[in-house]
Design a protein around this motif. Sequence first.
Motif, PDB file in Angstrom:
ATOM      1  N   ALA A  62      -0.123   4.130   6.182  1.00  0.00           N
ATOM      2  CA  ALA A  62       0.420   2.925   5.548  1.00  0.00           C
ATOM      3  C   ALA A  62       1.819   2.701   6.094  1.00  0.00           C
ATOM      4  CB  ALA A  62       0.473   3.083   4.032  1.00  0.00           C
ATOM      5  N   VAL A  63       2.250   1.454   6.018  1.00  0.00           N
ATOM      6  CA  VAL A  63       3.591   1.147   6.520  1.00  0.00           C
ATOM      7  C   VAL A  63       4.576   1.104   5.359  1.00  0.00           C
ATOM      8  CG1 VAL A  63       2.790  -0.067   8.564  1.00  0.00           C
ATOM      9  CG2 VAL A  63       3.171  -1.360   6.483  1.00  0.00           C
ATOM     10  N   PHE A  64       5.753   1.687   5.607  1.00  0.00           N
ATOM     11  CA  PHE A  64       6.836   1.671   4.627  1.00  0.00           C
ATOM     12  C   PHE A  64       8.132   1.328   5.354  1.00  0.00           C
ATOM     13  CE2 PHE A  64       4.005   5.136   2.974  1.00  0.00           C
ATOM     14  CZ  PHE A  64       3.438   4.379   1.956  1.00  0.00           C
ATOM     15  N   CYS A  78      11.962   6.924   3.012  1.00  0.00           N
ATOM     16  CA  CYS A  78      11.103   5.821   2.569  1.00  0.00           C
ATOM     17  C   CYS A  78      10.997   5.890   1.050  1.00  0.00           C
ATOM     18  CB  CYS A  78       9.729   5.874   3.231  1.00  0.00           C
ATOM     19  SG  CYS A  78       8.763   7.347   2.858  1.00  0.00           S
ATOM     20  N   THR A  79      10.942   4.707   0.444  1.00  0.00           N
ATOM     21  CA  THR A  79      10.786   4.608  -1.012  1.00  0.00           C
ATOM     22  C   THR A  79       9.440   3.966  -1.263  1.00  0.00           C
ATOM     23  OG1 THR A  79      13.162   4.407  -1.328  1.00  0.00           O
ATOM     24  CG2 THR A  79      11.762   3.639  -3.125  1.00  0.00           C
ATOM     25  N   THR A  80       8.555   4.669  -1.953  1.00  0.00           N
ATOM     26  CA  THR A  80       7.192   4.171  -2.097  1.00  0.00           C
ATOM     27  C   THR A  80       6.792   4.088  -3.565  1.00  0.00           C
ATOM     28  OG1 THR A  80       6.152   6.354  -2.003  1.00  0.00           O
ATOM     29  CG2 THR A  80       6.565   5.240   0.090  1.00  0.00           C
ATOM     30  N   ARG A  81       5.965   3.096  -3.821  1.00  0.00           N
ATOM     31  CA  ARG A  81       5.411   2.928  -5.166  1.00  0.00           C
ATOM     32  C   ARG A  81       3.953   3.380  -5.126  1.00  0.00           C
ATOM     33  NH1 ARG A  81       3.953  -2.575  -7.876  1.00  0.00           N
ATOM     34  NH2 ARG A  81       3.356  -1.841  -9.937  1.00  0.00           N
ATOM     35  N   ALA A  82       3.557   4.266  -6.033  1.00  0.00           N
ATOM     36  CA  ALA A  82       2.189   4.789  -6.052  1.00  0.00           C
ATOM     37  C   ALA A  82       1.268   3.745  -6.670  1.00  0.00           C
ATOM     38  CB  ALA A  82       2.143   6.091  -6.834  1.00  0.00           C
ATOM     39  N   LEU A  86      -3.561   5.983  -0.651  1.00  0.00           N
ATOM     40  CA  LEU A  86      -2.598   6.705   0.185  1.00  0.00           C
ATOM     41  C   LEU A  86      -1.286   6.957  -0.557  1.00  0.00           C
ATOM     42  CD1 LEU A  86      -1.978   6.765   3.785  1.00  0.00           C
ATOM     43  CD2 LEU A  86      -0.019   6.065   2.409  1.00  0.00           C
ATOM     44  N   THR A  87      -0.789   5.927  -1.219  1.00  0.00           N
ATOM     45  CA  THR A  87       0.491   6.113  -1.913  1.00  0.00           C
ATOM     46  C   THR A  87       0.346   7.105  -3.072  1.00  0.00           C
ATOM     47  OG1 THR A  87       0.023   4.045  -3.094  1.00  0.00           O
ATOM     48  CG2 THR A  87       1.556   3.935  -1.231  1.00  0.00           C
ATOM     49  N   GLY A  88      -0.845   7.179  -3.660  1.00  0.00           N
ATOM     50  CA  GLY A  88      -1.097   8.184  -4.696  1.00  0.00           C
ATOM     51  C   GLY A  88      -1.102   9.584  -4.116  1.00  0.00           C
TER      52      GLY A  88
HETATM   53  C1  LIG Z   1       6.095  -4.380   6.506  1.00  0.00           C
HETATM   54  C2  LIG Z   1       5.721  -3.669   5.228  1.00  0.00           C
HETATM   55  C3  LIG Z   1       6.633  -2.814   4.617  1.00  0.00           C
HETATM   56  C4  LIG Z   1       6.270  -2.136   3.443  1.00  0.00           C
HETATM   57  N1  LIG Z   1       7.189  -1.310   2.874  1.00  0.00           N
HETATM   58  C5  LIG Z   1       6.851  -0.636   1.747  1.00  0.00           C
HETATM   59  C6  LIG Z   1       7.794   0.260   1.136  1.00  0.00           C
HETATM   60  O1  LIG Z   1       8.911   0.478   1.612  1.00  0.00           O
HETATM   61  N2  LIG Z   1       7.386   0.894   0.008  1.00  0.00           N
HETATM   62  C7  LIG Z   1       6.124   0.703  -0.562  1.00  0.00           C
HETATM   63  O2  LIG Z   1       5.830   1.313  -1.596  1.00  0.00           O
HETATM   64  N3  LIG Z   1       5.243  -0.142   0.001  1.00  0.00           N
HETATM   65  C8  LIG Z   1       5.568  -0.803   1.124  1.00  0.00           C
HETATM   66  N4  LIG Z   1       4.655  -1.629   1.707  1.00  0.00           N
HETATM   67  C9  LIG Z   1       3.334  -1.719   1.091  1.00  0.00           C
HETATM   68  C10 LIG Z   1       2.480  -0.496   1.455  1.00  0.00           C
HETATM   69  O3  LIG Z   1       2.172  -0.493   2.848  1.00  0.00           O
HETATM   70  C11 LIG Z   1       1.200  -0.522   0.618  1.00  0.00           C
HETATM   71  O4  LIG Z   1       1.597  -0.380  -0.716  1.00  0.00           O
HETATM   72  C12 LIG Z   1       0.267   0.602   0.999  1.00  0.00           C
HETATM   73  O5  LIG Z   1      -0.372   0.307   2.229  1.00  0.00           O
HETATM   74  C13 LIG Z   1      -0.779   0.789  -0.060  1.00  0.00           C
HETATM   75  O6  LIG Z   1      -1.702   1.784   0.395  1.00  0.00           O
HETATM   76  P1  LIG Z   1      -2.633   2.551  -0.642  1.00  0.00           P
HETATM   77  O7  LIG Z   1      -3.687   3.244   0.156  1.00  0.00           O
HETATM   78  O8  LIG Z   1      -1.820   3.387  -1.562  1.00  0.00           O
HETATM   79  O9  LIG Z   1      -3.259   1.384  -1.537  1.00  0.00           O
HETATM   80  P2  LIG Z   1      -4.800   0.860  -1.477  1.00  0.00           P
HETATM   81  O10 LIG Z   1      -5.673   1.932  -2.000  1.00  0.00           O
HETATM   82  O11 LIG Z   1      -5.091   0.282  -0.135  1.00  0.00           O
HETATM   83  O12 LIG Z   1      -4.691  -0.350  -2.516  1.00  0.00           O
HETATM   84  C14 LIG Z   1      -4.969  -0.166  -3.908  1.00  0.00           C
HETATM   85  C15 LIG Z   1      -4.809  -1.505  -4.619  1.00  0.00           C
HETATM   86  O13 LIG Z   1      -3.422  -1.887  -4.635  1.00  0.00           O
HETATM   87  C16 LIG Z   1      -3.276  -3.203  -4.100  1.00  0.00           C
HETATM   88  N5  LIG Z   1      -2.001  -3.173  -3.372  1.00  0.00           N
HETATM   89  C17 LIG Z   1      -1.813  -2.800  -2.085  1.00  0.00           C
HETATM   90  N6  LIG Z   1      -0.484  -2.867  -1.791  1.00  0.00           N
HETATM   91  C18 LIG Z   1       0.163  -3.288  -2.908  1.00  0.00           C
HETATM   92  C19 LIG Z   1       1.526  -3.535  -3.237  1.00  0.00           C
HETATM   93  N7  LIG Z   1       2.522  -3.341  -2.343  1.00  0.00           N
HETATM   94  N8  LIG Z   1       1.848  -3.945  -4.506  1.00  0.00           N
HETATM   95  C20 LIG Z   1       0.874  -4.117  -5.419  1.00  0.00           C
HETATM   96  N9  LIG Z   1      -0.461  -3.906  -5.168  1.00  0.00           N
HETATM   97  C21 LIG Z   1      -0.806  -3.501  -3.928  1.00  0.00           C
HETATM   98  C22 LIG Z   1      -4.482  -3.417  -3.201  1.00  0.00           C
HETATM   99  O14 LIG Z   1      -4.744  -4.807  -3.082  1.00  0.00           O
HETATM  100  C23 LIG Z   1      -5.558  -2.659  -3.954  1.00  0.00           C
HETATM  101  O15 LIG Z   1      -6.102  -3.475  -4.985  1.00  0.00           O
HETATM  102  C24 LIG Z   1       4.971  -2.326   2.867  1.00  0.00           C
HETATM  103  C25 LIG Z   1       4.071  -3.182   3.475  1.00  0.00           C
HETATM  104  C26 LIG Z   1       4.421  -3.853   4.632  1.00  0.00           C
HETATM  105  C27 LIG Z   1       3.417  -4.770   5.285  1.00  0.00           C
END
Ligand SMILES: Cc1cc2nc3c(=O)[nH]c(=O)nc-3n(C[C@H](O)[C@H](O)[C@H](O)COP(=O)(O)OP(=O)(O)OC[C@H]3O[C@@H](n4cnc5c(N)ncnc54)[C@H](O)[C@@H]3O)c2cc1C
Length: 150
Positions: A62-64, A78-82, A86-88
């Motif tokens: 994932a991108v952060f 990086c600061t991430t929200r679960a 992946l974020t979990g």
């Molecule tokens: C350029 C860029 C920079 C980013 N920078 C950050 C960062 O600094 N910190 C950070 O925490 N995230 C950031 N993000 C978002 C991050 O990439 C996603 O939150 C991450 O890919 C989610 O992956 P996952 O497998 O945990 O969620 P998944 O399992 O793929 O998604 C679970 C559910 O959450 C929903 N979801 C996905 N992303 C988000 C979101 N951001 N907010 C609310 N719901 C969402 C999906 O639609 C899905 O329903 C960035 C995204 C981009 C494009």
Amino acid sequence: MPGADGMQNGFVPHLVRIVAVHDEAPDVRTLRLEFVDPEAGRQFRWEAGQFGEFSVFGFGEAVFTLANAPTRPGYIECTTRAIGKLTGALRNLSAGQTLGFRGPYGNRFPVEEWRGKHLVFVGGGSGRSPCGPRCSTSSTPARTTARSSC
Ligand SMILES: Cc1cc2nc3c(=O)[nH]c(=O)nc-3n(C[C@H](O)[C@H](O)[C@H](O)COP(=O)(O)OP(=O)(O)OC[C@H]3O[C@@H](n4cnc5c(N)ncnc54)[C@H](O)[C@@H]3O)c2cc1C
């Protein structure tokens, strides 16, 4: 790590190790990461506003946003929200464990043009990540007043 032409190659993957963990809120966490290869860490450069591709092994990528100031190289944050798979999984990692990382990617913010101006940054949740490096790189030597709440 530079490519054959001496330029930094953002497509080369690196291992980075979690060296510090800071909880910003119940579901928002900041990781400080150091390159396992110290030379790669010394050579890595980025600009405020750019992001990286992070790999949690066994889960995916994932991108952060790169959340620390590029004026303080040697480590990245990086600061991430679960919110998902992946974020979990990232949330369950602790200091000493490693991630994959490559970058930097994306456009930078024109912080030189902002120097000396009054700036207000507004970000919510994990959207606060890009605000940190912007504040740090655009405020010197002007006074910075930061108000942060979660
Ligand atoms: C350029 C860029 C920079 C980013 N920078 C950050 C960062 O600094 N910190 C950070 O925490 N995230 C950031 N993000 C978002 C991050 O990439 C996603 O939150 C991450 O890919 C989610 O992956 P996952 O497998 O945990 O969620 P998944 O399992 O793929 O998604 C679970 C559910 O959450 C929903 N979801 C996905 N992303 C988000 C979101 N951001 N907010 C609310 N719901 C969402 C999906 O639609 C899905 O329903 C960035 C995204 C981009 C494009």
